[in-house]
Scaffold this motif. Structure first.
Motif, mmCIF file in Angstrom:
data_model
loop_
_atom_site.group_PDB
_atom_site.id
_atom_site.type_symbol
_atom_site.label_atom_id
_atom_site.label_comp_id
_atom_site.label_asym_id
_atom_site.label_seq_id
_atom_site.Cartn_x
_atom_site.Cartn_y
_atom_site.Cartn_z
ATOM 1 N N ASP A 125 0.703 -1.217 0.326
ATOM 2 C CA ASP A 125 0.473 0.619 0.138
ATOM 3 C C ASP A 125 1.268 1.405 -0.212
ATOM 4 O O ASP A 125 1.154 2.296 0.228
ATOM 5 C CB ASP A 125 -0.828 0.441 1.663
ATOM 6 N N ASP A 126 1.994 1.572 -0.029
ATOM 7 C CA ASP A 126 2.849 2.841 0.220
ATOM 8 C C ASP A 126 3.117 3.236 -1.011
ATOM 9 O O ASP A 126 3.145 2.319 -2.407
ATOM 10 C CB ASP A 126 4.390 1.886 0.155
ATOM 11 N N PRO A 127 2.998 4.281 -1.238
ATOM 12 C CA PRO A 127 2.552 4.854 -2.708
ATOM 13 C C PRO A 127 4.305 4.907 -3.167
ATOM 14 O O PRO A 127 3.935 5.184 -4.313
ATOM 15 C CB PRO A 127 2.140 6.357 -2.497
ATOM 16 N N ASN A 128 4.928 4.305 -2.341
ATOM 17 C CA ASN A 128 7.162 5.057 -3.452
ATOM 18 C C ASN A 128 6.811 3.092 -3.212
ATOM 19 O O ASN A 128 8.257 2.836 -3.912
ATOM 20 C CB ASN A 128 7.364 5.346 -2.241
ATOM 21 N N ALA A 129 6.006 2.223 -3.238
ATOM 22 C CA ALA A 129 6.317 0.931 -3.194
ATOM 23 C C ALA A 129 7.135 0.146 -4.948
ATOM 24 O O ALA A 129 6.647 0.700 -5.488
ATOM 25 C CB ALA A 129 5.444 0.082 -2.850
ATOM 26 N N TRP A 130 7.904 -0.223 -4.992
ATOM 27 C CA TRP A 130 7.942 -1.003 -5.584
ATOM 28 C C TRP A 130 7.311 -2.317 -6.328
ATOM 29 O O TRP A 130 6.906 -2.954 -5.383
ATOM 30 C CB TRP A 130 9.621 -1.777 -6.394
ATOM 31 N N LEU A 131 6.640 -1.555 -7.736
ATOM 32 C CA LEU A 131 5.388 -2.816 -7.923
ATOM 33 C C LEU A 131 6.177 -3.791 -9.394
ATOM 34 O O LEU A 131 7.247 -3.452 -9.404
ATOM 35 C CB LEU A 131 4.837 -2.038 -8.667
ATOM 36 N N ALA A 132 5.684 -4.979 -9.352
ATOM 37 C CA ALA A 132 5.943 -6.243 -10.257
ATOM 38 C C ALA A 132 6.241 -6.098 -11.608
ATOM 39 O O ALA A 132 6.716 -5.948 -12.309
ATOM 40 C CB ALA A 132 5.263 -7.147 -10.614
ATOM 41 N N LEU A 160 11.269 -0.322 -2.712
ATOM 42 C CA LEU A 160 10.848 0.879 -2.288
ATOM 43 C C LEU A 160 11.289 1.441 -4.352
ATOM 44 O O LEU A 160 12.893 1.160 -4.308
ATOM 45 C CB LEU A 160 11.479 1.844 -1.193
ATOM 46 N N ARG A 161 10.654 2.191 -4.667
ATOM 47 C CA ARG A 161 11.361 2.681 -5.644
ATOM 48 C C ARG A 161 12.623 3.473 -5.581
ATOM 49 O O ARG A 161 12.393 3.784 -4.405
ATOM 50 C CB ARG A 161 10.457 3.660 -6.685
#
Length: 529
Positions: A125-132, A160-161
């Motif tokens: 849910d972190d807005p800066n999370a690194w997504l797949a 994180l990004r």
């Protein structure tokens, strides 16, 4: 300064030192693997991939990778077209100077038409999370901004990004990796150029052996193959532009290859030697252009080592004419570059140097042959001289098949010289030489021993046949008139080899028979006892 920061700087320092120490391709591969590990350790990415641009195929090869065994197995050695990277390095994805971040969902990966690796990540849910679906790329470019490769990272340990600071570090590492790649390539090119020059010097040293022109041409052919990296080399020589080229040396061709006996002439190849395709004295043509100019519908040979893209060899024709003075005497044809690339100007210049060595070898061999000819032949009549006569007699006696010798003396040379002049005397000697040569068998040979004396060697000949040859010679001479219409007068003496004779003895008996013949002018012939 925090201990962690010191450790990071030390790790980067080690990597940067290694990039500056690259000397060859093996060093470069080690550095690329170290760069991948450094990025993983310093920036905390579980997946790091370094893709290297291959000029010969206009594509990207995954040369180094860090990650799970599964991801490394899936990624390492994979190949993707260069054009598939263009949309990923679009300005809309640029972050900082030199990094490109592609957010999840903002790019249709299926459009690339290549397999892509997507990690299995837990949602956050972190807005800066690194997504797949996130991807981060840093192109590797040299000082000329030429693309050398691309670094791709994924699966950050922070989940994180990247921050701007992290991107700056990644770009700095990438710059050093690009420097290492350029150093490695430049070093490889320098070493290749050094090998070229060394082989040219080796061939130059062999020019002292140019009496064996085929040996020198063979060294030129092998030098082109080994130093310039062409798997197939052919050197053809022609006596005249209209005559078929004869293969005098080759490397890399099977003995029965049709190309070795192609039958083409320099005149037929003239259309290939166009200024439009000339570089450093070499002529490099696309296959279709060459075949159109030669009028070939279906050429039976095709290059085996071809690449793809603008830098690649693709069934090209590369020929170097061999020029002696102002005329072409042959051609060098090379094919199948091992690196599958179009040759650089430096390589073509080296090829021209090898061609010059081939010309020098042919020229030197001609000079050596001329000197040998002059050493063993009489300049006035063109017949072999006394030295050649002596060598032939020795050779025939040692061969064991026996021989007969006919000696001939022009009796009226002094009269012709005194009454008609020495030019007339020279002409008379030439006529006498022609008369003698005209009546000989293929195995026989006439010689000018000196002055007005000639000799004829008749291998494997007994008394009866020798006398028959002598009579033909005498008749031929009788019908030759010296300048002014005077007949050529000549006496003959014969000696047939007997067991126990040495060269001096058999020649002495022929000379005695000639002396007796000159005394007995009536029949002009005496036979030795």
């Amino acid at each position: 300064m925090a201990p962690n920061t010191l450790a990071v700087l030390a790790r980067l320092g080690t990597t940067f030192e290694r990039t500056a120490a690259v000397r060859d391709e093996a060093d470069l591969q080690d550095v690329l693997e170290d760069v991948a590990r450094a990025i993983s350790e310093v920036l905390g990415y579980r997946a790091v991939v370094i893709n290297v641009y291959r000029y010969a195929f206009d594509d990207m090869l995954t040369a180094a990778a860090v990650g799970t065994d599964e991801s490394i197995h899936q990624l390492l050695g994979t190949i993707s077209p260069k054009h598939s990277w263009t949309p990923l390095l679009d300005d809309r994805f640029r972050r900082r100077e030199g990094a490109y971040f592609v957010p999840d969902g903002e790019f249709d990966w299926d459009e690339l038409g290549v397999d892509t690796y997507v990690p299995d990540l837990e949602p956050s849910d972190d807005p800066n999370a690194w997504l797949a679906g996130d991807a981060l790329f840093v192109p590797l470019r040299d000082a000329r901004h030429e693309l050398l490769g691309v670094i791709s990272v994924d699966e950050p340990e922070t989940c994180l990004r990247p921050t701007d600071e992290e991107l700056d570090v990644l770009v700095t590492i990438a710059q050093h990796a690009a420097l290492a790649m350029r150093i490695g390539q430049d070093m490889a090119n320098d070493m290749e150029h050094q090998r070229m020059l060394e082989r040219v010097l080796e061939v130059s040293a062999r020019l002292t052996e140019a009496s064996d022109v085929d040996a020198v041409l063979g060294a030129v052919s092998d030098g082109i193959r080994d130093a310039l990296g062409f798997d197939k080399v052919l050197i053809g020589i022609a006596e005249e532009p209209s005559h078929p080229l004869v293969t005098r040396a080759s490397s890399g061709w099977p003995p029965d290859a049709p190309a070795l006996d192609h039958g083409a002439s320099l005149e037929a190849l003239e259309g290939l030697f166009s200024a439009d395709f000339e570089v450093a004295g070499c002529y490099l043509l696309p296959a279709q252009v060459a075949e159109d100019r030669l009028g070939i519908v279906d050429f039976p040979y095709r290059s085996g080592l071809n690449g793809r893209g603008p830098h690649a060899w693709s069934r090209h024709w590369l020929m170097v004419p061999l020029v002696e003075g102002d005329r072409r005497i042959g051609v060098i044809w090379v094919d199948d570059p091992r690196d599958r690339l179009l040759p650089t100007r430096a390589r073509l210049q080296a090829l021209r140097l090898f061609a010059n060595q081939a010309v020098a070898a042919v020229h030197t061999a001609k000079q050596a042959a001329q000197l040998r000819h002059e050493a063993l032949h009489d300049a006035l009549t063109g017949l072999p001289n006394r030295r050649a006569f002596r060598a032939r007699v020795v050779r025939e006696i040692e061969g064991g098949d026996g021989l007969a010798i006919v000696l001939c003396d022009m009796d009226n040379l002094k009269i012709v010289n005194d009454t008609r002049g020495h030019d007339a005397g020279d002409k008379a000697l030439q006529l006498l030489a022609d008369a003698l040569s005209s009546q000989l068998r293929h195995s026989d040979e006439a010689y000018r021993i000196g002055g007005d004396e000639f000799g004829v060697v008749l291998p494997g000949t007994g008394p009866v046949d020798a006398e028959g040859v002598m009579r033909r010679l005498r008749s031929a001479v009788m019908y030759r008139l010296s300048p002014g219409g005077d007949p050529i007068e000549a006496s003959f003496g014969i000696a047939v080899f007997e067991p126990g004779d040495d060269p001096e003895r058999v020649v002495a008996r022929a000379d005695e028979a000639l002396y007796q013949a000159k005394r007995r002018r009536a029949d002009s012939v005496a036979e030795s006892a």
